[in-house]
Motif scaffolding. Structure first.
Motif, PDB file in Angstrom:
ATOM      1  N   TYR A 183     -53.997 -12.067  13.012  1.00 49.74           N
ATOM      2  CA  TYR A 183     -53.138 -11.373  12.053  1.00 49.74           C
ATOM      3  C   TYR A 183     -51.653 -11.611  12.314  1.00 49.74           C
ATOM      4  N   ALA A 184     -50.872 -11.549  11.234  1.00 46.78           N
ATOM      5  CA  ALA A 184     -49.412 -11.516  11.233  1.00 46.78           C
ATOM      6  C   ALA A 184     -48.817 -12.865  11.647  1.00 46.78           C
ATOM      7  N   SER A 185     -47.486 -12.902  11.649  1.00 45.08           N
ATOM      8  CA  SER A 185     -46.791 -14.161  11.927  1.00 45.08           C
ATOM      9  C   SER A 185     -47.075 -14.669  13.328  1.00 45.08           C
ATOM     10  N   ASP A 186     -47.153 -13.766  14.288  1.00 46.24           N
ATOM     11  CA  ASP A 186     -47.519 -14.187  15.641  1.00 46.24           C
ATOM     12  C   ASP A 186     -48.938 -14.751  15.674  1.00 46.24           C
ATOM     13  N   GLY A 187     -49.819 -14.152  14.892  1.00 48.41           N
ATOM     14  CA  GLY A 187     -51.190 -14.653  14.845  1.00 48.41           C
ATOM     15  C   GLY A 187     -51.247 -16.073  14.332  1.00 48.41           C
ATOM     16  N   ASP A 188     -50.468 -16.349  13.275  1.00 40.32           N
ATOM     17  CA  ASP A 188     -50.417 -17.713  12.741  1.00 40.32           C
ATOM     18  C   ASP A 188     -49.842 -18.670  13.774  1.00 40.32           C
ATOM     19  N   TYR A 189     -48.781 -18.244  14.439  1.00 39.34           N
ATOM     20  CA  TYR A 189     -48.094 -19.108  15.409  1.00 39.34           C
ATOM     21  C   TYR A 189     -49.020 -19.511  16.549  1.00 39.34           C
ATOM     22  N   PHE A 190     -49.804 -18.556  17.024  1.00 36.82           N
ATOM     23  CA  PHE A 190     -50.656 -18.839  18.174  1.00 36.82           C
ATOM     24  C   PHE A 190     -52.060 -19.320  17.797  1.00 36.82           C
ATOM     25  N   SER A 191     -52.370 -19.350  16.511  1.00 34.47           N
ATOM     26  CA  SER A 191     -53.699 -19.789  16.077  1.00 34.47           C
ATOM     27  C   SER A 191     -53.705 -21.230  15.553  1.00 34.47           C
ATOM     28  N   LYS A 192     -52.578 -21.646  14.975  1.00 38.17           N
ATOM     29  CA  LYS A 192     -52.541 -22.954  14.327  1.00 38.17           C
ATOM     30  C   LYS A 192     -51.365 -23.770  14.863  1.00 38.17           C
ATOM     31  N   PRO A 193     -51.382 -25.089  14.647  1.00 36.95           N
ATOM     32  CA  PRO A 193     -50.271 -25.904  15.162  1.00 36.95           C
ATOM     33  C   PRO A 193     -48.930 -25.424  14.621  1.00 36.95           C
ATOM     34  N   ASN A 194     -48.011 -25.144  15.512  1.00 37.28           N
ATOM     35  CA  ASN A 194     -46.678 -24.713  15.109  1.00 37.28           C
ATOM     36  C   ASN A 194     -45.676 -25.831  15.398  1.00 37.28           C
ATOM     37  N   ALA A 195     -44.435 -25.621  15.012  1.00 36.36           N
ATOM     38  CA  ALA A 195     -43.432 -26.684  15.134  1.00 36.36           C
ATOM     39  C   ALA A 195     -43.259 -27.139  16.581  1.00 36.36           C
ATOM     40  N   GLU A 196     -43.279 -26.178  17.511  1.00 35.28           N
ATOM     41  CA  GLU A 196     -43.102 -26.531  18.918  1.00 35.28           C
ATOM     42  C   GLU A 196     -44.306 -27.326  19.450  1.00 35.28           C
ATOM     43  N   ASP A 197     -45.512 -26.892  19.043  1.00 34.60           N
ATOM     44  CA  ASP A 197     -46.712 -27.642  19.444  1.00 34.60           C
ATOM     45  C   ASP A 197     -46.620 -29.091  18.985  1.00 34.60           C
ATOM     46  N   ILE A 198     -46.221 -29.265  17.731  1.00 38.07           N
ATOM     47  CA  ILE A 198     -46.191 -30.605  17.151  1.00 38.07           C
ATOM     48  C   ILE A 198     -45.127 -31.463  17.828  1.00 38.07           C
ATOM     49  N   PHE A 199     -43.933 -30.905  17.998  1.00 38.46           N
ATOM     50  CA  PHE A 199     -42.863 -31.663  18.649  1.00 38.46           C
ATOM     51  C   PHE A 199     -43.268 -32.065  20.067  1.00 38.46           C
ATOM     52  N   GLU A 200     -43.788 -31.118  20.822  1.00 36.36           N
ATOM     53  CA  GLU A 200     -44.131 -31.402  22.222  1.00 36.36           C
ATOM     54  C   GLU A 200     -45.275 -32.409  22.329  1.00 36.36           C
ATOM     55  N   THR A 201     -46.210 -32.371  21.371  1.00 34.89           N
ATOM     56  CA  THR A 201     -47.308 -33.338  21.402  1.00 34.89           C
ATOM     57  C   THR A 201     -46.799 -34.739  21.114  1.00 34.89           C
ATOM     58  N   ILE A 202     -45.935 -34.873  20.102  1.00 32.78           N
ATOM     59  CA  ILE A 202     -45.343 -36.182  19.796  1.00 32.78           C
ATOM     60  C   ILE A 202     -44.518 -36.676  20.978  1.00 32.78           C
ATOM     61  N   TYR A 203     -43.702 -35.797  21.516  1.00 31.01           N
ATOM     62  CA  TYR A 203     -42.856 -36.159  22.662  1.00 31.01           C
ATOM     63  C   TYR A 203     -43.720 -36.565  23.858  1.00 31.01           C
ATOM     64  N   GLY A 204     -44.833 -35.838  24.068  1.00 33.32           N
ATOM     65  CA  GLY A 204     -45.715 -36.137  25.196  1.00 33.32           C
ATOM     66  C   GLY A 204     -46.352 -37.513  25.083  1.00 33.32           C
ATOM     67  N   ILE A 205     -46.718 -37.898  23.867  1.00 30.38           N
ATOM     68  CA  ILE A 205     -47.297 -39.236  23.657  1.00 30.38           C
ATOM     69  C   ILE A 205     -46.254 -40.305  23.998  1.00 30.38           C
ATOM     70  N   MET A 206     -45.024 -40.088  23.573  1.00 32.19           N
ATOM     71  CA  MET A 206     -43.957 -41.040  23.870  1.00 32.19           C
ATOM     72  C   MET A 206     -43.611 -41.039  25.360  1.00 32.19           C
TER      73      MET A 206
END
Length: 509
Positions: free
Chosen positions: A474-497
């Motif tokens: 539930y709620a905005s925190d629930g979305d943030y911790f349940s699905k890929p968020n901006a930080e997750d995506i950035f860090e994953t791309i950065y980690g691959i590089m």
């Protein structure tokens, strides 16, 4: 058998059914009312039985004659192959096939393929090449016989609809996304009198996000109507209307609610063209909305369920309401069923209002490259795509050149292998998806690595960034911790590089 009624009915019930057999009772009624005499009824019954028996024989002959011909061809080819190669097993396969009185195509093709496997390296004569050609031709014929017409093969296939780009005036008006879809529907209802839409809150309210606002008042309750909370029958009435020649749009209020009608989608809608070998079609459009919201029953993304259970239905996953409108414009010109998943958080986001509403089209199976890059290919769709797109400036700041691709449709998927060519350029791949692990991301990865040969172009391990295993919290925190968020995506791309060039991209953690 498991479906024999003798297994679950009592002796008394079976005796009653025999005594009150409708055919026997009708015969008795005819005799009692002196409509016909017994001899005449006996004669009619015999004629009917003879006709059925002759039809059965004719049907069996029509089925078996081509198979017998194929069997004779393969037995002859196997005999020649044994003579040329001296491989004893080939003779055994031929003898077994020849002596099998009721051989079917499986048996014939299996004998041919086993014989080819047993004679690998013996290509000096002509018999093996002849057999290889026969096997290839048989596989092609049987594909047509058993696997064709999953989707439309007619001139009206939506795959044949060319893309028409949205057009805009010199100073385009920015409006809520819901107004783009609403005004596009207005054009479609005026253009196609046999198009109608129905679902929970579709009529009087104009749908829960006002994408049909004012449409019922303008086009009437027959064409823009409300239903009860009954997804299975919403789908069922849509299938029936589509078969009869109407162009219905059945609205399932939220993507999660497809669960309540998915049996009908999978068993009926997805198979009607296939199981009739193109004889019937039900070009129903299922309208729904989904992805990122904030709640356990309205934010699910069961895309893996759909891509694995609804082959035969196109699956459109637009990133905004303009793209969604283009899909409706495309599909109403075609003759296939489809599901359109409108981005649930896009109805109040601003979009430019096109001037060619009802005319522009979004193509099926044609991904769009929204940002060209050289370091990594990132693939996504729907609402999550927009989060990835928002990271372009941040990635540019750290020196990462991202090629960002919106798949647009999951079924069909990238017919021209746009993504595979991108991976050939960047040699790295990230798939960002808000389904559970192993869901749609696994489907996408299979398409890229195997069908597009992406495996041979990778210099780094391909990654999938997905939602967690559970439903969204539930709620905005629930979305943030349940699905890929901006930080997750950035860090994953950065980690691959970082893995490929740690001196240039030192680890964040």
């Amino acid at each position: 058998t498991s479906v024999s009624h003798e297994r679950y009915k009592s002796e008394e019930r079976l005796k009653w059914e025999e005594e009150y057999c409708c055919l026997d009772r009708l015969r008795q009624w005819i005799l009692e009312n002196k409509i016909a005499k017994k001899d005449k009824l006996d004669e009619l019954e015999k004629e009917a039985q003879d006709e059925v028996n002759e039809a059965k024989k004719a049907a069996w002959k029509a089925f078996m004659e081509p198979i017998k011909k194929e069997k004779a061809e393969v037995v002859d080819l196997l005999g020649k192959l044994q003579d040329e190669t001296g491989v004893k097993k080939v003779g055994e396969f031929a003898k077994k096939l020849k002596n099998y009185p009721n051989a079917i195509r499986k048996d014939i093709l299996a004998a041919a393929r086993k014989s080819l496997a047993a004679t690998v390296g013996n290509d000096s004569g002509s018999a093996r090449n002849e057999l290889k050609k026969w096997v290839k031709r048989s596989l092609e014929d049987n594909y047509e016989r058993y696997s064709s017409h999953l989707y439309s093969e007619t001139d009206r296939s939506p795959l044949n609809i060319e893309e028409i780009k949205p057009e805009y005036p010199s100073e385009p008006k920015k409006v809520d996304g819901r107004l783009v879809i609403r005004d596009n529907f207005d054009k479609l209802f005026d253009k196609y009198p046999n198009t109608l839409i129905f679902g929970e809150d579709s009529g009087k309210l104009g749908d829960v996000n006002k994408g049909l606002e004012g449409m019922q008042e303008k086009y009437g309750e027959t064409r823009i109507s409300d239903t009860g909370i009954r997804e299975a029958t919403i789908l069922g009435q849509g299938i029936g209307m589509a078969i009869r020649g109407l162009r219905p749009i059945a609205e399932i209020q939220y993507l999660d609610y497809l669960l309540y009608c998915f049996q009908g989608i999978s068993d009926d809608l997805a198979t009607i063209r296939y199981r009739t070998k193109g004889g019937q079609a039900a070009p129903l459009i299922v309208r729904t909305r989904g992805h990122r919201l904030e709640g356990i029953w309205h934010s699910g993304s069961p895309m893996g369920m759909i891509v694995n259970g609804a082959r035969g239905v196109h699956l459109c996953v637009p990133r905004n309401l303009t793209e969604a409108a283009g899909f409706y414009n495309t599909l109403l010109q075609g003759d296939d069923p489809a599901i359109i998943v409108e981005p649930l958080n896009g109805y109040r986001l601003k979009e430019e209002l096109p001037s060619n509403l009802g005319e522009f089209t979004t193509p099926l199976g044609k991904p769009e490259i929204l940002n060209e890059g050289t370091d990594i290919t990132v693939v996504s769709y729907g609402s999550t795509f927009n989060i990835v797109e928002s990271l372009i400036p941040q990635l540019d700041e750290v020196g990462i050149s991202m090629e960002l691709i919106d798949v647009r449709t999951l079924m069909p998927f990238d017919l021209d292998h746009v993504i595979g060519r991108s991976v050939g350029k960047t040699n790295r791949l990230l798939i960002v998806d808000e389904d559970v692990p192993g869901g749609a991301s696994a489907y996408i990865l299979h398409k890229i690595l195997e069908e597009q040969d992406g495996y041979f172009n990778l210099d780094s391990e391909p990654k999938c960034l997905t939602a967690k295993d559970h439903r969204p919290a539930y709620a905005s925190d629930g979305d943030y911790f349940s699905k890929p968020n901006a930080e997750d995506i950035f860090e994953t791309i950065y980690g691959i590089m970082s893995e490929s060039d740690p001196s240039r991209f030192p680890a964040i953690y």
